[in-house]
Design a protein around this motif. Structure first.
Motif, PDB file in Angstrom:
ATOM      1  N   LEU A   1      -9.339   5.892 -12.964  1.00  0.00           N
ATOM      2  CA  LEU A   1      -8.564   4.755 -12.468  1.00  0.00           C
ATOM      3  C   LEU A   1      -8.631   3.589 -13.451  1.00  0.00           C
ATOM      4  CD1 LEU A   1      -9.658   4.867  -8.711  1.00  0.00           C
ATOM      5  CD2 LEU A   1      -7.332   5.257  -9.566  1.00  0.00           C
TER       6      LEU A   1
ATOM      7  N   SER B   1       1.299   8.288  -6.963  1.00  0.00           N
ATOM      8  CA  SER B   1       0.519   9.452  -7.368  1.00  0.00           C
ATOM      9  C   SER B   1       1.103  10.769  -6.866  1.00  0.00           C
ATOM     10  CB  SER B   1      -0.934   9.324  -6.887  1.00  0.00           C
ATOM     11  OG  SER B   1      -0.979   9.161  -5.481  1.00  0.00           O
TER      12      SER B   1
ATOM     13  N   ILE C   1      -6.184   0.542 -13.361  1.00  0.00           N
ATOM     14  CA  ILE C   1      -6.233   0.377 -11.910  1.00  0.00           C
ATOM     15  C   ILE C   1      -7.650  -0.004 -11.497  1.00  0.00           C
ATOM     16  CG2 ILE C   1      -5.836   1.481  -9.674  1.00  0.00           C
ATOM     17  CD1 ILE C   1      -3.994   3.457 -11.089  1.00  0.00           C
TER      18      ILE C   1
ATOM     19  N   SER D   1      -9.768   4.459  -1.798  1.00  0.00           N
ATOM     20  CA  SER D   1     -10.035   5.868  -1.543  1.00  0.00           C
ATOM     21  C   SER D   1     -10.771   5.999  -0.226  1.00  0.00           C
ATOM     22  CB  SER D   1     -10.895   6.476  -2.663  1.00  0.00           C
ATOM     23  OG  SER D   1     -10.309   6.283  -3.930  1.00  0.00           O
TER      24      SER D   1
ATOM     25  N   ARG E   1       1.284   5.718  -1.385  1.00  0.00           N
ATOM     26  CA  ARG E   1       0.842   6.938  -2.066  1.00  0.00           C
ATOM     27  C   ARG E   1       1.934   7.462  -3.000  1.00  0.00           C
ATOM     28  NH1 ARG E   1      -3.561  10.875   0.370  1.00  0.00           N
ATOM     29  NH2 ARG E   1      -3.889  10.840  -1.874  1.00  0.00           N
TER      30      ARG E   1
ATOM     31  N   THR F   1      -2.660   1.681  -4.729  1.00  0.00           N
ATOM     32  CA  THR F   1      -2.487   3.127  -4.620  1.00  0.00           C
ATOM     33  C   THR F   1      -3.578   3.702  -3.734  1.00  0.00           C
ATOM     34  OG1 THR F   1      -3.835   3.515  -6.606  1.00  0.00           O
ATOM     35  CG2 THR F   1      -1.475   3.231  -6.920  1.00  0.00           C
ATOM     36  N   HIS F   2      -3.352   4.923  -3.273  1.00  0.00           N
ATOM     37  CA  HIS F   2      -4.345   5.606  -2.444  1.00  0.00           C
ATOM     38  C   HIS F   2      -4.600   6.961  -3.092  1.00  0.00           C
ATOM     39  CE1 HIS F   2      -5.546   7.194   1.828  1.00  0.00           C
ATOM     40  NE2 HIS F   2      -6.368   7.584   0.873  1.00  0.00           N
ATOM     41  N   ILE F   3      -5.626   7.008  -3.925  1.00  0.00           N
ATOM     42  CA  ILE F   3      -5.971   8.210  -4.675  1.00  0.00           C
ATOM     43  C   ILE F   3      -7.411   8.574  -4.355  1.00  0.00           C
ATOM     44  CG2 ILE F   3      -6.212   9.217  -6.986  1.00  0.00           C
ATOM     45  CD1 ILE F   3      -4.096   7.169  -7.933  1.00  0.00           C
TER      46      ILE F   3
ATOM     47  N   ASN G   1      -6.784   0.378  -6.268  1.00  0.00           N
ATOM     48  CA  ASN G   1      -6.825   1.663  -5.568  1.00  0.00           C
ATOM     49  C   ASN G   1      -7.845   1.630  -4.443  1.00  0.00           C
ATOM     50  OD1 ASN G   1      -6.112   4.697  -5.539  1.00  0.00           O
ATOM     51  ND2 ASN G   1      -8.351   4.690  -5.517  1.00  0.00           N
TER      52      ASN G   1
ATOM     53  N   HIS H   1       0.851  -1.185   0.000  1.00  0.00           N
ATOM     54  CA  HIS H   1       0.000   0.000   0.000  1.00  0.00           C
ATOM     55  C   HIS H   1       0.892   1.243   0.000  1.00  0.00           C
ATOM     56  CE1 HIS H   1      -4.138  -1.638   0.950  1.00  0.00           C
ATOM     57  NE2 HIS H   1      -3.366  -2.708   0.972  1.00  0.00           N
TER      58      HIS H   1
END
Length: 334
Positions: free
Chosen positions: A247, A167, A252, A227, A164, A197-199, A225, A162
């Motif tokens: 995404l 991005s 993603i 959120s 960030r 990812t954490h978007i 991803n 995991h």
């Protein structure tokens, strides 16, 4: 009420700060709000606490958490490239008083030793999730050494990271990182590798990010991803629709949409569950279901999906369920 005053410091990677500063004010605000300190963080509300997911009793000052029967959460570091003001683990990432991060970084080859020793006593564990902090703040060779140690255990079939970094600091994903990411699937072909990812907002996806997403996929990694539903950041249909579609267009999978974890000093970010349900129900009418992530609320014993058939007037409460520890988990709507 359990409280902890948030520090009035901000941390933004140079790439992302320059990008935000280049945007018109209206477009930059949803991004700034995620990271800019606010006096609202010192206004504590009942029901919010330092450790709402009750992780500390599970870690017992170790660098791993075992909440789900087949998964082990490994806390590779408590260092982040950014301080998200709503962070679930701000008690660690903001204050750095957790599991002796200096020793973890100084001894990368022995850092996972206790986690590996524990894992070997639990043959049902098949997936190791690297979190923290942000694992990609470690040196590439350090993370490679740690992941490799887990992959050498036959019961481990999945590795998940995991981060960030992709991005917010895509410029940091250089050839050294890509070589390491490509090397792992090649050396351990029986292990599935996923990077999460954490978007939270579609404006976080830049051209530089897109190039990194493609390179990571070509290295043999799946991309997902997660959120967080945040007030005045992404709590409207248009933003969520653009986020989910963007995404998918970049390969993603929208994975989870989290209801805010009720961490001390984050109540100004909270969106009512009824509002979240209404948003997703409307999006279901406009988008293929495969584009819409699972709406979840985390708790003491793990995540629970939020029922999108919920009606505010019904005052619905999900019935308690037992996890593998035979303990009861509750989920109520706000």
């Amino acid at each position: 009420m359990d409280t902890q005053k948030s520090p009035s410091k901000a941390s933004l990677p140079k790439f992302f700060k320059n990008y935000i500063d280049s945007l018109p004010l209206k477009e930059s605000l949803p991004l700034y709000r995620q990271f800019r300190p606010s006096t609202k963080e010192n206004s504590h509300k009942a029901g919010f606490c330092v450790d709402p997911l009750f992780e500390e009793p599970f870690t017992n000052k170790q660098n791993y958490i075992h909440k789900y029967k087949d998964r082990l959460l490994y806390l590779a570091t408590d260092t982040c490239i950014v301080l998200c003001r709503y962070c679930t683990r701000k008690r660690k990432t903001f204050y750095r008083d957790s599991f002796n991060n200096e020793n973890i970084n100084a001894n990368p080859e022995i850092a996972p030793a206790k986690a590996i020793k524990y894992l070997k006593t639990k043959p049902e564990i098949a997936e190791v999730i690297f979190s923290g902090g942000d694992p990609l703040t470690l040196k590439p060779i350090t993370l490679y050494q740690q992941i490799s140690q887990f992959c050498q255990i036959p019961q481990v079939k999945k590795i998940r990271i995991h981060t960030r970094m992709l991005s917010l600091a895509p410029d940091k994903i250089n050839i050294n990182w890509l070589n390491i990411l490509e090397k792992l699937p090649r050396e351990f072909p029986l292990v599935s590798f996923t990077l999460v990812t954490h978007i939270n907002h579609p404006s976080e996806i830049t051209d530089a990010c897109r190039r990194v997403f493609l390179a990571v996929k070509q290295a043999g990694w799946y991309l997902k991803n997660q959120s967080v539903l945040l007030k005045n950041v992404n709590d409207n249909e248009k933003t969520l629709q653009n986020l989910f579609c963007s995404l998918v267009q970049n390969g993603i999978t929208p994975y989870y949409l989290h209801q805010l974890d009720r961490v001390s000093g984050t109540s100004h970010f909270e969106v009512k569950v009824a509002t979240g349900v209404a948003l997703l129900r409307n999006l279901q009418k406009q988008l293929p279901l495969c584009v819409i992530p699972l709406y979840v609320q985390d708790g003491k014993y793990g995540k629970k999906p939020i029922d999108l058939t919920f009606k505010p007037q019904a005052n619905l409460v999900i019935q308690p369920e037992r996890n593998f520890r035979e303990q009861t988990s509750h989920l109520s709507y706000l």
